[in-house]
Scaffold this active site. Structure first.
Site, PDB file in Angstrom:
ATOM      1  N   ASN A 113       0.911  -1.103  -0.003  1.00  0.00           N
ATOM      2  CA  ASN A 113       0.171  -0.052   0.160  1.00  0.00           C
ATOM      3  C   ASN A 113       1.085   1.220   0.004  1.00  0.00           C
ATOM      4  O   ASN A 113       2.173   1.244   0.132  1.00  0.00           O
ATOM      5  CB  ASN A 113      -1.014   0.099   1.275  1.00  0.00           C
ATOM      6  N   VAL A 157      -0.199 -10.709   0.910  1.00  0.00           N
ATOM      7  CA  VAL A 157       1.203 -10.745   0.191  1.00  0.00           C
ATOM      8  C   VAL A 157       2.201  -9.849   0.864  1.00  0.00           C
ATOM      9  O   VAL A 157       3.413 -10.226   1.290  1.00  0.00           O
ATOM     10  CB  VAL A 157       1.286 -10.860  -1.150  1.00  0.00           C
ATOM     11  N   ASP A 158       1.634  -8.597   1.186  1.00  0.00           N
ATOM     12  CA  ASP A 158       2.590  -7.646   1.864  1.00  0.00           C
ATOM     13  C   ASP A 158       3.009  -8.350   3.265  1.00  0.00           C
ATOM     14  O   ASP A 158       4.309  -8.171   3.758  1.00  0.00           O
ATOM     15  CB  ASP A 158       1.749  -6.444   1.956  1.00  0.00           C
ATOM     16  N   TYR A 202      -7.482  -5.284  -2.729  1.00  0.00           N
ATOM     17  CA  TYR A 202      -7.986  -4.218  -3.490  1.00  0.00           C
ATOM     18  C   TYR A 202      -8.952  -4.470  -4.577  1.00  0.00           C
ATOM     19  O   TYR A 202      -9.467  -3.598  -5.457  1.00  0.00           O
ATOM     20  CB  TYR A 202      -6.801  -3.730  -4.168  1.00  0.00           C
TER      21      TYR A 202
HETATM   22  N1  AR6 Z   1       2.521 -15.564  -2.267  1.00  0.00           N
HETATM   23  C1  AR6 Z   1       1.694 -15.228  -3.467  1.00  0.00           C
HETATM   24  N2  AR6 Z   1       0.733 -14.761  -3.287  1.00  0.00           N
HETATM   25  C2  AR6 Z   1      -0.152 -14.519  -2.388  1.00  0.00           C
HETATM   26  C3  AR6 Z   1       0.518 -14.369  -1.211  1.00  0.00           C
HETATM   27  C4  AR6 Z   1       1.726 -14.927  -0.947  1.00  0.00           C
HETATM   28  N3  AR6 Z   1       2.162 -15.394   0.306  1.00  0.00           N
HETATM   29  N4  AR6 Z   1      -0.080 -14.059  -0.279  1.00  0.00           N
HETATM   30  C5  AR6 Z   1      -1.503 -13.554  -0.692  1.00  0.00           C
HETATM   31  N5  AR6 Z   1      -1.412 -13.682  -2.080  1.00  0.00           N
HETATM   32  P1  AR6 Z   1      -3.357  -8.889  -1.567  1.00  0.00           P
HETATM   33  P2  AR6 Z   1      -3.493  -6.307  -3.072  1.00  0.00           P
HETATM   34  C6  AR6 Z   1      -2.142 -13.368  -3.461  1.00  0.00           C
HETATM   35  O1  AR6 Z   1      -4.370  -8.610  -0.898  1.00  0.00           O
HETATM   36  O2  AR6 Z   1      -4.841  -6.899  -3.688  1.00  0.00           O
HETATM   37  C7  AR6 Z   1      -2.261  -5.502   1.664  1.00  0.00           C
HETATM   38  O3  AR6 Z   1      -2.702  -5.573   3.012  1.00  0.00           O
HETATM   39  C8  AR6 Z   1      -3.491 -13.151  -3.019  1.00  0.00           C
HETATM   40  O4  AR6 Z   1      -4.360 -14.360  -3.231  1.00  0.00           O
HETATM   41  O5  AR6 Z   1      -1.963  -9.321  -1.049  1.00  0.00           O
HETATM   42  O6  AR6 Z   1      -2.701  -5.621  -4.238  1.00  0.00           O
HETATM   43  C9  AR6 Z   1      -1.456  -4.249   1.170  1.00  0.00           C
HETATM   44  O7  AR6 Z   1      -0.670  -3.659   2.459  1.00  0.00           O
HETATM   45  C10 AR6 Z   1      -3.858 -12.173  -4.467  1.00  0.00           C
HETATM   46  O8  AR6 Z   1      -4.021 -12.912  -5.439  1.00  0.00           O
HETATM   47  O9  AR6 Z   1      -2.702  -7.443  -2.364  1.00  0.00           O
HETATM   48  C11 AR6 Z   1      -2.479  -3.341   0.710  1.00  0.00           C
HETATM   49  O10 AR6 Z   1      -2.894  -2.534   1.589  1.00  0.00           O
HETATM   50  C12 AR6 Z   1      -2.734 -11.465  -4.497  1.00  0.00           C
HETATM   51  O11 AR6 Z   1      -1.550 -12.005  -3.802  1.00  0.00           O
HETATM   52  C13 AR6 Z   1      -3.544  -4.263   0.191  1.00  0.00           C
HETATM   53  O12 AR6 Z   1      -3.455  -5.429   0.893  1.00  0.00           O
HETATM   54  C14 AR6 Z   1      -2.651  -9.727  -4.111  1.00  0.00           C
HETATM   55  O13 AR6 Z   1      -3.504  -9.629  -2.931  1.00  0.00           O
HETATM   56  C15 AR6 Z   1      -2.947  -4.656  -1.301  1.00  0.00           C
HETATM   57  O14 AR6 Z   1      -4.055  -5.381  -1.994  1.00  0.00           O
END
Ligand code: AR6
Length: 216
Positions: A67, A76-77, A164
Protein backbone atom coordinates in the site's frame (compact mmCIF):
# COMPACT_ATOMS: atom_id res chain seq x y z
CA UNK A 1 7.73 -35.95 -11.17
CA UNK A 2 11.23 -34.90 -10.28
CA UNK A 3 12.46 -33.26 -7.14
CA UNK A 4 13.10 -29.62 -7.91
CA UNK A 5 15.58 -27.97 -5.61
CA UNK A 6 15.50 -24.27 -4.93
CA UNK A 7 18.63 -22.74 -3.58
CA UNK A 8 19.73 -19.17 -3.18
CA UNK A 9 20.96 -17.80 -6.48
CA UNK A 10 19.86 -20.77 -8.53
CA UNK A 11 16.98 -20.94 -10.93
CA UNK A 12 13.84 -22.72 -9.85
CA UNK A 13 14.18 -25.74 -12.07
CA UNK A 14 16.09 -26.86 -15.15
CA UNK A 15 16.11 -24.42 -18.06
CA UNK A 16 15.44 -27.20 -20.53
CA UNK A 17 11.76 -27.63 -19.66
CA UNK A 18 9.63 -27.76 -22.81
CA UNK A 19 7.33 -24.87 -23.70
CA UNK A 20 4.04 -24.63 -21.88
CA UNK A 21 4.20 -28.00 -20.20
CA UNK A 22 2.41 -28.30 -16.87
CA UNK A 23 3.64 -30.73 -14.31
CA UNK A 24 3.65 -31.40 -10.64
CA UNK A 25 6.80 -31.47 -8.60
CA UNK A 26 8.12 -30.85 -5.17
CA UNK A 27 10.18 -27.85 -4.24
CA UNK A 28 12.75 -28.22 -1.50
CA UNK A 29 13.69 -24.84 -0.09
CA UNK A 30 16.62 -23.62 1.95
CA UNK A 31 14.51 -24.18 5.03
CA UNK A 32 14.26 -27.87 4.05
CA UNK A 33 10.46 -27.61 4.05
CA UNK A 34 9.01 -29.13 0.90
CA UNK A 35 5.56 -28.56 -0.57
CA UNK A 36 3.78 -29.38 -3.77
CA UNK A 37 3.96 -26.94 -6.62
CA UNK A 38 2.52 -26.76 -10.10
CA UNK A 39 4.20 -24.77 -12.78
CA UNK A 40 4.12 -24.14 -16.49
CA UNK A 41 6.54 -22.40 -18.80
CA UNK A 42 5.95 -20.15 -21.80
CA UNK A 43 7.95 -17.94 -24.14
CA UNK A 44 10.90 -20.33 -24.38
CA UNK A 45 10.99 -20.61 -20.61
CA UNK A 46 11.18 -16.87 -19.97
CA UNK A 47 7.71 -16.84 -18.42
CA UNK A 48 6.65 -19.20 -15.67
CA UNK A 49 3.35 -19.60 -13.86
CA UNK A 50 3.47 -21.15 -10.44
CA UNK A 51 1.20 -22.06 -7.54
CA UNK A 52 2.94 -21.16 -4.32
CA UNK A 53 4.13 -18.71 -1.72
CA UNK A 54 6.19 -15.92 -3.26
CA UNK A 55 8.22 -15.50 -0.07
CA UNK A 56 9.85 -18.87 -0.75
CA UNK A 57 11.17 -18.12 -4.22
CA UNK A 58 14.91 -17.81 -4.73
CA UNK A 59 14.73 -15.22 -7.49
CA UNK A 60 16.68 -11.99 -7.88
CA UNK A 61 13.64 -9.83 -7.12
CA UNK A 62 10.16 -10.47 -5.75
CA UNK A 63 7.48 -7.87 -6.27
CA UNK A 64 5.35 -6.87 -3.29
CA UNK A 65 1.73 -5.75 -3.66
CA UNK A 66 2.03 -3.02 -1.05
CA UNK A 67 0.00 0.00 0.00
CA UNK A 68 1.11 3.59 -0.43
CA UNK A 69 2.64 3.79 3.06
CA UNK A 70 5.05 0.94 2.24
CA UNK A 71 4.89 0.10 5.94
CA UNK A 72 3.34 -3.35 5.64
CA UNK A 73 -0.19 -4.73 5.68
CA UNK A 74 -2.00 -8.00 5.09
CA UNK A 75 -1.97 -10.48 2.20
CA UNK A 76 1.25 -10.90 0.29
CA UNK A 77 2.61 -7.68 1.82
CA UNK A 78 2.25 -9.10 5.33
CA UNK A 79 3.79 -12.40 4.27
CA UNK A 80 6.80 -10.67 2.70
CA UNK A 81 7.40 -8.50 5.77
CA UNK A 82 7.08 -11.48 8.12
CA UNK A 83 9.50 -13.56 6.09
CA UNK A 84 11.99 -10.74 5.48
CA UNK A 85 12.12 -9.65 9.11
CA UNK A 86 12.24 -6.19 10.73
CA UNK A 87 15.11 -4.96 8.56
CA UNK A 88 12.69 -4.69 5.65
CA UNK A 89 10.34 -2.37 7.53
CA UNK A 90 13.28 -0.25 8.67
CA UNK A 91 14.41 0.14 5.07
CA UNK A 92 10.86 0.85 3.88
CA UNK A 93 10.57 3.69 6.41
CA UNK A 94 13.29 5.51 4.48
CA UNK A 95 11.41 5.41 1.18
CA UNK A 96 8.73 8.01 1.89
CA UNK A 97 5.84 5.92 0.61
CA UNK A 98 4.88 5.16 -2.98
CA UNK A 99 2.10 6.28 -5.31
CA UNK A 100 -0.24 3.82 -7.00
CA UNK A 101 1.37 2.65 -10.23
CA UNK A 102 4.90 3.38 -9.07
CA UNK A 103 7.52 0.99 -7.60
CA UNK A 104 10.42 1.28 -5.16
CA UNK A 105 13.31 -1.02 -4.33
CA UNK A 106 14.66 -2.52 -1.11
CA UNK A 107 16.96 -5.38 -0.33
CA UNK A 108 15.41 -8.77 0.42
CA UNK A 109 16.76 -9.04 3.98
CA UNK A 110 15.90 -12.56 5.22
CA UNK A 111 14.05 -13.55 2.04
CA UNK A 112 15.74 -15.91 -0.41
CA UNK A 113 15.22 -13.12 -2.97
CA UNK A 114 17.97 -10.50 -3.16
CA UNK A 115 15.61 -7.58 -3.72
CA UNK A 116 12.00 -6.61 -3.12
CA UNK A 117 10.30 -4.28 -5.57
CA UNK A 118 7.39 -2.66 -3.72
CA UNK A 119 4.58 -1.53 -5.97
CA UNK A 120 1.15 -0.14 -5.15
CA UNK A 121 -1.74 -1.41 -7.22
CA UNK A 122 -5.01 0.39 -7.83
CA UNK A 123 -8.03 -0.16 -5.58
CA UNK A 124 -10.79 -1.49 -7.85
CA UNK A 125 -13.61 1.06 -8.10
CA UNK A 126 -15.56 -0.45 -10.96
CA UNK A 127 -13.03 0.07 -13.76
CA UNK A 128 -13.88 3.64 -14.71
CA UNK A 129 -11.12 5.36 -12.75
CA UNK A 130 -8.08 4.32 -14.73
CA UNK A 131 -7.54 1.10 -12.78
CA UNK A 132 -6.35 -0.85 -15.85
CA UNK A 133 -3.72 1.76 -16.73
CA UNK A 134 -2.52 2.02 -13.13
CA UNK A 135 -2.16 -1.74 -12.85
CA UNK A 136 -0.23 -1.87 -16.14
CA UNK A 137 2.11 0.82 -14.79
CA UNK A 138 2.76 -1.32 -11.69
CA UNK A 139 4.09 -4.15 -13.86
CA UNK A 140 6.02 -1.82 -16.16
CA UNK A 141 7.65 0.15 -13.33
CA UNK A 142 8.42 -3.00 -11.34
CA UNK A 143 10.24 -4.53 -14.28
CA UNK A 144 12.06 -1.26 -14.87
CA UNK A 145 13.19 -1.06 -11.23
CA UNK A 146 14.23 -4.73 -11.19
CA UNK A 147 16.12 -4.41 -14.47
CA UNK A 148 17.81 -1.32 -13.04
CA UNK A 149 19.63 -3.47 -10.48
CA UNK A 150 20.44 -6.18 -13.00
CA UNK A 151 17.77 -8.67 -11.91
CA UNK A 152 17.56 -11.62 -14.27
CA UNK A 153 14.69 -13.35 -12.48
CA UNK A 154 11.63 -11.56 -11.13
CA UNK A 155 8.53 -12.97 -9.45
CA UNK A 156 5.16 -11.20 -9.28
CA UNK A 157 2.10 -11.90 -7.17
CA UNK A 158 -1.24 -11.07 -8.75
CA UNK A 159 -1.21 -7.38 -7.84
CA UNK A 160 -4.48 -5.79 -6.65
CA UNK A 161 -6.53 -8.99 -6.89
CA UNK A 162 -6.83 -9.55 -3.13
CA UNK A 163 -7.76 -6.78 -0.71
CA UNK A 164 -7.89 -4.24 -3.55
CA UNK A 165 -10.59 -6.22 -5.37
CA UNK A 166 -9.38 -6.05 -8.99
CA UNK A 167 -11.12 -8.81 -11.03
CA UNK A 168 -8.65 -11.68 -11.42
CA UNK A 169 -9.03 -12.42 -15.13
CA UNK A 170 -8.82 -8.77 -16.12
CA UNK A 171 -5.74 -8.33 -13.91
CA UNK A 172 -4.06 -11.47 -15.25
CA UNK A 173 -4.53 -10.28 -18.85
CA UNK A 174 -2.86 -6.97 -18.00
CA UNK A 175 -0.05 -8.71 -16.10
CA UNK A 176 0.73 -11.08 -18.96
CA UNK A 177 0.59 -8.34 -21.59
CA UNK A 178 3.00 -6.18 -19.63
CA UNK A 179 5.32 -9.09 -18.93
CA UNK A 180 5.40 -9.95 -22.62
CA UNK A 181 6.25 -6.36 -23.40
CA UNK A 182 8.94 -6.32 -20.69
CA UNK A 183 10.63 -9.39 -22.12
CA UNK A 184 11.31 -7.57 -25.36
CA UNK A 185 12.36 -4.39 -23.56
CA UNK A 186 14.79 -6.22 -21.26
CA UNK A 187 16.55 -9.00 -23.17
CA UNK A 188 18.71 -9.73 -20.11
CA UNK A 189 15.61 -10.81 -18.19
CA UNK A 190 15.81 -14.58 -18.10
CA UNK A 191 12.64 -15.43 -16.23
CA UNK A 192 9.50 -13.75 -14.99
CA UNK A 193 7.47 -15.87 -12.58
CA UNK A 194 3.78 -15.20 -12.06
CA UNK A 195 3.19 -16.61 -8.61
CA UNK A 196 -0.45 -17.55 -8.00
CA UNK A 197 -1.88 -18.28 -4.61
CA UNK A 198 -4.85 -20.48 -5.56
CA UNK A 199 -5.38 -23.21 -8.16
CA UNK A 200 -8.22 -21.16 -9.69
CA UNK A 201 -5.93 -18.15 -10.17
CA UNK A 202 -3.25 -20.37 -11.69
CA UNK A 203 -5.79 -21.85 -14.12
CA UNK A 204 -6.76 -18.34 -15.23
CA UNK A 205 -3.15 -17.30 -15.78
CA UNK A 206 -2.39 -20.52 -17.66
CA UNK A 207 -5.39 -20.20 -19.95
CA UNK A 208 -4.47 -16.62 -20.88
CA UNK A 209 -0.75 -17.33 -21.13
CA UNK A 210 -1.29 -20.29 -23.43
CA UNK A 211 -3.08 -18.05 -25.90
CA UNK A 212 -0.81 -14.99 -25.51
CA UNK A 213 2.44 -16.94 -25.81
CA UNK A 214 1.25 -19.62 -28.21
CA UNK A 215 4.05 -20.53 -30.59
CA UNK A 216 3.54 -18.80 -33.97
N1 AR6 B 1 2.39 -15.49 -2.19
C1 AR6 B 1 1.82 -15.21 -3.39
N2 AR6 B 1 0.64 -14.60 -3.52
C2 AR6 B 1 -0.02 -14.26 -2.39
C3 AR6 B 1 0.50 -14.51 -1.10
C4 AR6 B 1 1.77 -15.15 -1.03
N3 AR6 B 1 2.34 -15.44 0.14
N4 AR6 B 1 -0.39 -14.04 -0.19
C5 AR6 B 1 -1.43 -13.54 -0.87
N5 AR6 B 1 -1.21 -13.67 -2.20
P1 AR6 B 1 -3.21 -8.82 -1.65
P2 AR6 B 1 -3.69 -6.33 -3.13
C6 AR6 B 1 -2.05 -13.25 -3.33
O1 AR6 B 1 -4.46 -8.64 -0.86
O2 AR6 B 1 -4.98 -6.83 -3.62
C7 AR6 B 1 -2.21 -5.48 1.72
O3 AR6 B 1 -2.76 -5.33 2.99
C8 AR6 B 1 -3.53 -13.06 -3.10
O4 AR6 B 1 -4.21 -14.31 -3.14
O5 AR6 B 1 -2.00 -9.30 -0.95
O6 AR6 B 1 -2.75 -5.65 -4.09
C9 AR6 B 1 -1.36 -4.28 1.30
O7 AR6 B 1 -0.69 -3.70 2.40
C10 AR6 B 1 -3.89 -12.18 -4.26
O8 AR6 B 1 -4.10 -12.95 -5.44
O9 AR6 B 1 -2.78 -7.43 -2.38
C11 AR6 B 1 -2.38 -3.35 0.72
O10 AR6 B 1 -3.04 -2.60 1.72
C12 AR6 B 1 -2.64 -11.33 -4.48
O11 AR6 B 1 -1.62 -11.95 -3.71
C13 AR6 B 1 -3.37 -4.28 0.06
O12 AR6 B 1 -3.29 -5.52 0.78
C14 AR6 B 1 -2.77 -9.88 -4.04
O13 AR6 B 1 -3.56 -9.81 -2.85
C15 AR6 B 1 -3.00 -4.56 -1.37
O14 AR6 B 1 -4.02 -5.32 -1.96
Amino acid sequence: MGLISVHRGRSLSPQSEPLGVSRRGRVAHDSCVAHDVRMARYASGRVETLLGDITRLAVDAVVNAANSSLLGGGGVDGAIHRAAGPGLLAECRLLGGCEAGDAKLTRGHRLPARFVVHTVGPVWRGGGEGEDATLARCYRRSLEVAAGVGARSVAFPSISTGAYGFPMERAAAIALREVKDGLSRYPELERVTLCCFSPADLATYDRLAASLFAPG
